[in-house]
Design an enzyme around this catalytic site. Structure first.
Site, PDB file in Angstrom:
ATOM      1  CG  ASP A  51      -1.900   1.156   1.239  1.00 34.52           C
ATOM      2  OD1 ASP A  51      -1.656   2.162   0.551  1.00 34.52           O
ATOM      3  OD2 ASP A  51      -2.914   1.056   1.962  1.00 34.52           O
ATOM      4  CE  LYS A 108      -4.367  10.850 -13.945  1.00 28.35           C
ATOM      5  NZ  LYS A 108      -3.668   9.572 -13.692  1.00 28.35           N
ATOM      6  CE1 TYR A 120      -8.179  11.297 -14.561  1.00 34.88           C
ATOM      7  CE2 TYR A 120      -7.595  13.233 -15.859  1.00 34.88           C
ATOM      8  CZ  TYR A 120      -7.609  11.862 -15.687  1.00 34.88           C
ATOM      9  OH  TYR A 120      -7.053  11.050 -16.654  1.00 34.88           O
TER      10      TYR A 120
END
Length: 303
Positions: free
Chosen positions: A77, A178, A174
């Site tokens: 993880d 990015k 988002y």
């Protein structure tokens, strides 16, 4: 096979987030070039991530080995520093301190992305969770893995993103994630260059991932049928295309000249001459200029 056939023979790579999609494509193609590839992520035969998908790190590792390399799955993880530290310690112990390529491809943000609402109408915790999962994991992984590359005085860090321009990506969190990943490559490049280590960001075009194939209700065998729903899908590319771009960069002795840049498959195939899995050379930027620019504006200059 010759060294030319396996340009990464003897090299060691870590692909964080190598379970599926672009990460899997990169891991397999690094293996096809002869590398030993540690494949890490949460989706394992011993326990799946909350995405609940069928792909596992073991499945990717098997593909790496079948391609000609050595795949080693390690359930990790990457949001947990102690687990990442243990992963890197294992690599150091098993490979005599060697790590040549670090690929930060952890994502898993698709179910957290809200494409319908502006920031002020979005669920804040969901958005912040996306950032923690898609950006903090990269920072944590680099924090523990970079000393191995610095100690060797060579190597490559790859930050996998979506898009290589400042163009808005359609959803606040988002877009932020990015874009931040590109900045991670820039920042790491500045600190690593004096040590002979390169860092770049890279984007695919329209990635034909497992999830995207399912979205269109097709398989890799009949994927072109998906273009009936979205003509742009006809210009998509497999994860192998992205993987071959990364493998070409990792094998390039002059890769340090590219450090700090945001790269794309549609440019790199012209320079390195690789093809997609079916022998084609998708060029999403060219498709955008020809078919989408009039409606959506220019794609923009690379960052």
């Amino acid at each position: 096979m010759t060294t030319k056939d396996l340009p990464l023979a003897g090299r060691v790579a870590l692909v964080a987030g190598g379970t599926r999609g672009g990460g899997r494509g990169i891991a397999v193609e690094l293996g096809a070039a002869g590398a030993t590839v540690y494949v890490s992520g949460r989706s394992s035969a011993s326990g799946r991530s909350e995405l609940g998908r069928a792909e596992t790190i073991e499945g990717t590792a098997e593909r790496v080995t079948a391609a000609g390399g050595l795949g080693i799955p390690v359930r990790t993880d990457h949001s947990r520093p102690e687990e990442v530290r243990a992963l890197v310690d294992r690599i150091a112990a098993e490979q005599d301190g060697r790590l040549d390529v670090l690929v930060n491809s952890v994502w898993g943000g698709d179910p957290l992305t809200d494409w319908e609402h502006p920031l002020w109408e979005q669920d804040l915790e969901r958005g912040l969770r996306l950032l923690r999962q898609a950006v903090e994991t990269h920072v944590i992984t680099s924090r523990f893995a970079l000393p191995l590359l610095v100690a060797r005085g060579s190597g490559l860090v790859v930050e996998v993103t979506d898009g290589n321009t400042a163009r808005y990506r359609g959803s606040f969190f988002y877009d932020l994630a990015k874009s931040a990943v590109i900045r991670l490559a820039v920042a790491q490049a500045a600190e690593l260059k004096p040590h002979g280590v390169a860092a770049v960001a890279i984007t695919p075009g329209f990635l034909r991932s497992e999830a995207m194939l399912e979205h269109f209700g097709v398989t890799e065998e009949n994927w072109r049928d998906g273009a009936a729903q979205d003509p742009n899908f006809a210009h998509s590319e497999t994860p192998a295309y992205l993987g071959r771009a990364v493998a070409a960069l990792a094998a390039d002795p002059a890769v340090l000249a590219r450090t700090g840049r945001a790269l794309a498959t549609w440019d790199l195939y012209k320079e390195y001459g690789f093809t997609d899995a079916d022998g084609s050379r998708p060029d999403f930027a060219a498709h955008w200029a020809a078919e989408l620019e009039e409606e959506y504006g220019p794609l923009g200059d690379p960052l």
